[in-house]
Enzyme design. Structure first.
Site, PDB file in Angstrom:
ATOM      1  N   HIS A 100     -27.338   1.534 -21.885  1.00 29.92           N
ATOM      2  CA  HIS A 100     -28.444   0.822 -21.337  1.00 29.92           C
ATOM      3  C   HIS A 100     -29.238   1.114 -20.508  1.00 29.92           C
ATOM      4  CE1 HIS A 100     -28.015   1.388 -16.657  1.00 29.92           C
ATOM      5  NE2 HIS A 100     -26.922   1.272 -17.270  1.00 29.92           N
ATOM      6  N   GLU A 204     -19.414   0.048 -16.438  1.00 33.89           N
ATOM      7  CA  GLU A 204     -19.019   1.018 -15.386  1.00 33.89           C
ATOM      8  C   GLU A 204     -17.953   1.121 -14.151  1.00 33.89           C
ATOM      9  OE1 GLU A 204     -20.110   3.533 -15.617  1.00 33.89           O
ATOM     10  OE2 GLU A 204     -21.967   3.819 -15.410  1.00 33.89           O
TER      11      GLU A 204
END
Length: 318
Positions: A100, A204
């Protein structure tokens, strides 16, 4: 370009590698199920080469890292590998692993430094000036990085790079927004046609850092599903995996990422679908590279690394 923090974070201690192998062996033994075994085919992309310096490598100036004469050569090679595989239980795929763009947690991390961030600030939701938790959003720079990746894709598609056949994305907003702005700002794809899939296991590293706590399923559904994004079956409403007092180890995250690849190879894609895009996080990519047997490689915010992967289905005869 990766930052110094990115380079440090990309490396995995030998103890974590050993722990991952132990956990994987134990899981295979206990489950008594057949499974996909993954490995990297080196040489097709520059990032797989030991001589490539991760600290100075700029994928945007290196055609994503292309190390063959053309994209046609890459996908002809992948087609040949699949066509001549020793059995139907072997499937080769190119994975474009996208990180990202810069999030507000990345901004704070760079401002406060590694020690202060990990030991103090990451446990809070903000500093009175910016908010990074739960579920940190993209900064303006992060949005710009996503748009520039779209421009790079556009340039390389014009030179023969194939548009991915399947998209998978972390449930955290910064990853979904990065994917959206990469692919739709330039009208590269219609999300309602390609239907990217949100997968819990590619998020994550979980725990302690408030930026890594996800939104409820209903909020993700409301924000993103009208755009064409789908959520995998079994995705629960609340984030039951995040813990305030325990941070998942790299080995544990790698086991989780292995499970996501098991689903991608065995459940969500066919043998013919050989060009896959996964948008996630630096820690997720670090663990994916471990699972794939790829060398550690630092990825900056908004960065992309392609990997040619061999998946072999191993029949457990116990």
């Amino acid at each position: 370009m990766p930052s110094q923090i990115d380079v440090i974070d990309s490396h995995i201690a030998s103890s974590e590698r050993e722990k991952y192998n132990e956990l994987l062996a134990l899981e295979i033994q206990q489950s008594n199920r057949s499974y996909w075994k993954f490995s990297t085919v080196t040489g097709v992309f520059k990032q797989s080469l030991t001589e490539t310096n991760e600290a100075t490598f700029d994928y945007s100036k290196e055609r994503f890292g292309l190390n063959l004469e053309s994209w046609d050569k890459v996908f002809d090679y992948v087609h040949e590998l699949n066509a001549t595989a020793e059995s139907d239980n072997v499937r080769y795929k190119v994975l474009f692993l996208a990180r990202h763009g810069q999030g507000y947690h990345n901004l704070a991390h760079s401002q406060y430094g590694d020690d202060a961030w990990n030991n103090y600030w990451s446990k809070l939701t903000g500093d009175g000036k910016i908010v990074w938790g739960p579920d940190a959003l993209l900064t303006n720079l992060g949005l710009s990085q996503a748009h520039k990746n779209g421009e790079l894709w556009n340039q390389e598609i014009a030179k023969g790079l194939k548009v991915p056949q399947r998209w998978f994305v972390s449930p955290l907003s910064r990853s979904i927004d990065t994917m959206i702005h990469t692919w739709t700002d330039l009208d590269l794809v219609d999300l309602k046609t390609v239907r990217p899939l949100v997968m819990e296991n590619i998020r994550e590293q979980m725990g302690v850092h408030t930026c890594d706590k996800r939104l409820p399923r209903s909020v993700i559904d409301y924000k993103y599903c009208p755009l064409g994004i789908e959520i995998e079956d079994g995705f629960v409403e609340q984030d039951i995996y995040y813990q305030d007092d325990y941070r998942e180890s790299t080995a544990e995250q790698a086991i989780r990422l292995n499970k996501s690849l098991q689903d991608i190879w065995g459940k969500y894609t066919t043998k013919e679908e050989s060009n896959i895009c996964i948008t996630s996080h630096s820690g997720s990519i670090r663990s994916l590279l471990l699972v794939l047997g790829h060398r550690p490689f630092a990825i900056g915010t908004g960065g992309v690394i392609p990997v040619l992967v061999k998946g072999e289905f191993i029949t457990n005869e116990q």
